[in-house]
Design a protein around this motif. Structure first.
Motif, PDB file in Angstrom:
ATOM      1  N   LYS A   1       4.184   3.934   6.463  1.00 16.50           N
ATOM      2  CA  LYS A   1       3.066   3.200   7.060  1.00 16.50           C
ATOM      3  C   LYS A   1       3.014   1.772   6.539  1.00 16.50           C
ATOM      4  O   LYS A   1       3.052   1.522   5.335  1.00 16.50           O
ATOM      5  CB  LYS A   1       1.745   3.921   6.759  1.00 16.50           C
ATOM      6  N   ARG A   2       2.961   0.837   7.479  1.00 23.79           N
ATOM      7  CA  ARG A   2       2.943  -0.610   7.205  1.00 23.79           C
ATOM      8  C   ARG A   2       4.220  -1.073   6.507  1.00 23.79           C
ATOM      9  O   ARG A   2       4.246  -2.104   5.847  1.00 23.79           O
ATOM     10  CB  ARG A   2       1.696  -1.003   6.412  1.00 23.79           C
TER      11      ARG A   2
ATOM     12  N   GLU B   1       6.593   2.451  14.956  1.00 21.64           N
ATOM     13  CA  GLU B   1       6.271   1.098  14.511  1.00 21.64           C
ATOM     14  C   GLU B   1       7.141   0.668  13.330  1.00 21.64           C
ATOM     15  O   GLU B   1       7.456  -0.520  13.163  1.00 21.64           O
ATOM     16  CB  GLU B   1       4.792   1.020  14.125  1.00 21.64           C
TER      17      GLU B   1
ATOM     18  N   ASP C   1       3.313   7.346  15.881  1.00 21.24           N
ATOM     19  CA  ASP C   1       3.089   5.899  15.979  1.00 21.24           C
ATOM     20  C   ASP C   1       3.613   5.188  14.733  1.00 21.24           C
ATOM     21  O   ASP C   1       4.253   4.134  14.819  1.00 21.24           O
ATOM     22  CB  ASP C   1       1.594   5.602  16.145  1.00 21.24           C
TER      23      ASP C   1
ATOM     24  N   LYS D   1       8.759  -1.236   7.117  1.00 16.25           N
ATOM     25  CA  LYS D   1       9.791  -1.274   8.146  1.00 16.25           C
ATOM     26  C   LYS D   1      11.083  -0.662   7.627  1.00 16.25           C
ATOM     27  O   LYS D   1      11.456  -0.854   6.464  1.00 16.25           O
ATOM     28  CB  LYS D   1      10.066  -2.723   8.584  1.00 16.25           C
TER      29      LYS D   1
END
Length: 421
Positions: free
Chosen positions: A313-314, A347, A343, A316
């Motif tokens: 999460k957050r 992302e 998601d 890459k």
């Protein structure tokens, strides 16, 4: 002298007391095949000349190893399975349903105390819920499908006690890799391995399934645990059949007793090309990777996806890394979607594929190129496992795989420990 869990379950299914080394003909509670093995099951069954199966509710087939089909030959096998299932009104799970070792317990086909055979070596997974489950050849499944019975040599039993509290960032996958390093890939050949201890009791059922799944990687016939309240609650939510929990007697005979304290265990990595070729993560911290894979019958459950999502999460995925994620079943995929995990993955730059075994077994969905290095949550890393004998596979926990995908090299997930608490 008392009985082990394996001796008790086989005794219950053959109608007499049997001990290690005895031969027993037993009633089987459930059996199954997958698309890599069911074609031979069907052919062998037909050669027997029988006109019906012993119980249509005690067998199923699952298309998971090549789902969806990657070529014409596999498509013909899938077609053959669909026709056979329809002809005999058998349980059948088509493409997209998931991996057989997730589906069989998830849909309540097995319960505590059962005797189960599967035409897949990782059938030992269900030992986590107190099932004597083991992989056999396709011909044995055909015999069982026709008669409801099969023969067994009662295995000797090894007792494994896992003590201590797992540190943050260390998981059940690290436990079983640590055990594999010590016992070796052939150290428990044809044995039943009973797992006990505080560290096992603290694990969720999903995490225990990871350990039982890899019992075969140390050569074991089965890897089995007692049915505590966690297991009984888990099974009650999935199976309509009453469980028959089995415990070893106090005086049971063990050929070996192994003890491990995991309170200071660090993340473990199995290096190419053997599952017992294991090192602490710190020894491999600069090893570059080309591909990361999260999924399989070992670590494709919701809990595994959730652990990876906390790290991703957050963040890459490194631009030089392909990160493939395959939930173990449609239901897990849906839950991950509803709770926002999918998601997070997309992302971050991951590729989420349909439930199945493809990337792990090397049929499609991520075959490696010559010289490429992968880190995977799977259970095997021998040459060619992910489709190319000229590639290199490291095995690790979902947390280690996710951390490594971000770094572009093998990484220590404890760097993200605040997210994992």
């Amino acid at each position: 002298m008392g009985n082990t869990i394996a001796e008790k379950i086989l005794s219950n299914h053959c109608g007499k007391d049997v001990r290690a080394g005895d031969i027993a003909v037993c009633d089987v509670d459930f059996c199954f095949g997958q698309d890599g093995t069911s074609s031979i099951v069907i052919d062998s069954f037909k050669r027997l000349g029988v006109k019906k199966v012993f119980d249509k509710n005690k067998f199923c087939m699952v298309i998971d190893h090549s789902a969806p089909s990657p070529n014409i030959g596999v498509s013909e096998i899938h077609k053959k399975m669909r026709i056979f299932a329809k002809e005999f009104d058998l349980g059948f799970y088509d493409i997209g349903c998931g991996v057989c070792h997730q589906i069989v317990p998830q849909y309540g086909h097995v319960t505590c105390g059962d005797l189960v055979l599967g035409a897949d070596s990782h059938t030992c997974t269900y030992g986590a819920i107190n099932v004597f489950s083991t992989g056999v050849g396709s011909t044995d499944i055909a015999i069982t499908l026709a008669s409801g019975k099969n023969w067994f040599k009662v295995p000797e039993t090894m007792k494994v006690i896992v003590k201590g509290k797992l540190p943050v960032g260390v998981y059940s996958k690290d436990i079983i890799l640590h055990i594999a390093k010590d016992i070796g890939s052939n150290g428990a050949t044809y044995k039943s391995v009973e797992f006990y201890g505080e560290a096992i009791s603290d694990l969720s059922v999903d995490a225990r399934l990871t350990i039982a799944n890899m019992a075969v990687e140390i050569g074991a016939k089965i890897g089995i645990m007692e049915a505590d309240n966690k297991v009984l609650k888990w099974v009650a939510g999935k199976s309509k059949r009453a469980p028959n929990p089995v415990q070893a007697d106090p005086g049971a005979r063990y050929v070996a007793v192994k003890e491990y304290d995991v309170s200071r265990l660090v993340p473990q990595i199995a290096k190419p090309h053997a599952v017992d070729n294991v090192s602490d993560v710190g020894e491999l911290i600069n090893q570059k990777i080309d591909q990361a894979y999260l999924g399989t019958c070992t670590n494709g459950r919701f809990e595994d996806l959730e652990i990876a999502a906390k790290i991703l999460k957050r963040n890459k995925v490194n631009p030089e890394v392909k990160f493939i994620i395959a939930p173990a079943s449609r239901e897990i995929f849906l839950e991950a979607s509803k709770k926002g995990l999918i998601d997070v993955f997309i992302e971050a730059g991951c590729v989420v594929v349909g439930p199945g075994c493809g990337p792990c077994v090397g049929t499609h969905n991520g075959v490696l190129a010559d010289g490429e290095v992968a880190i995977s949550t799977a259970n095997r890393n021998f040459k060619g496992r992910m489709g190319n004998p000229n590639s290199f596979i490291y095995l690790a926990s979902p947390a280690t795989v996710a951390a490594s995908a971000i770094k572009g090299r093998i990484a220590d997930p404890r760097e993200y420990k605040k997210r994992l608490v």
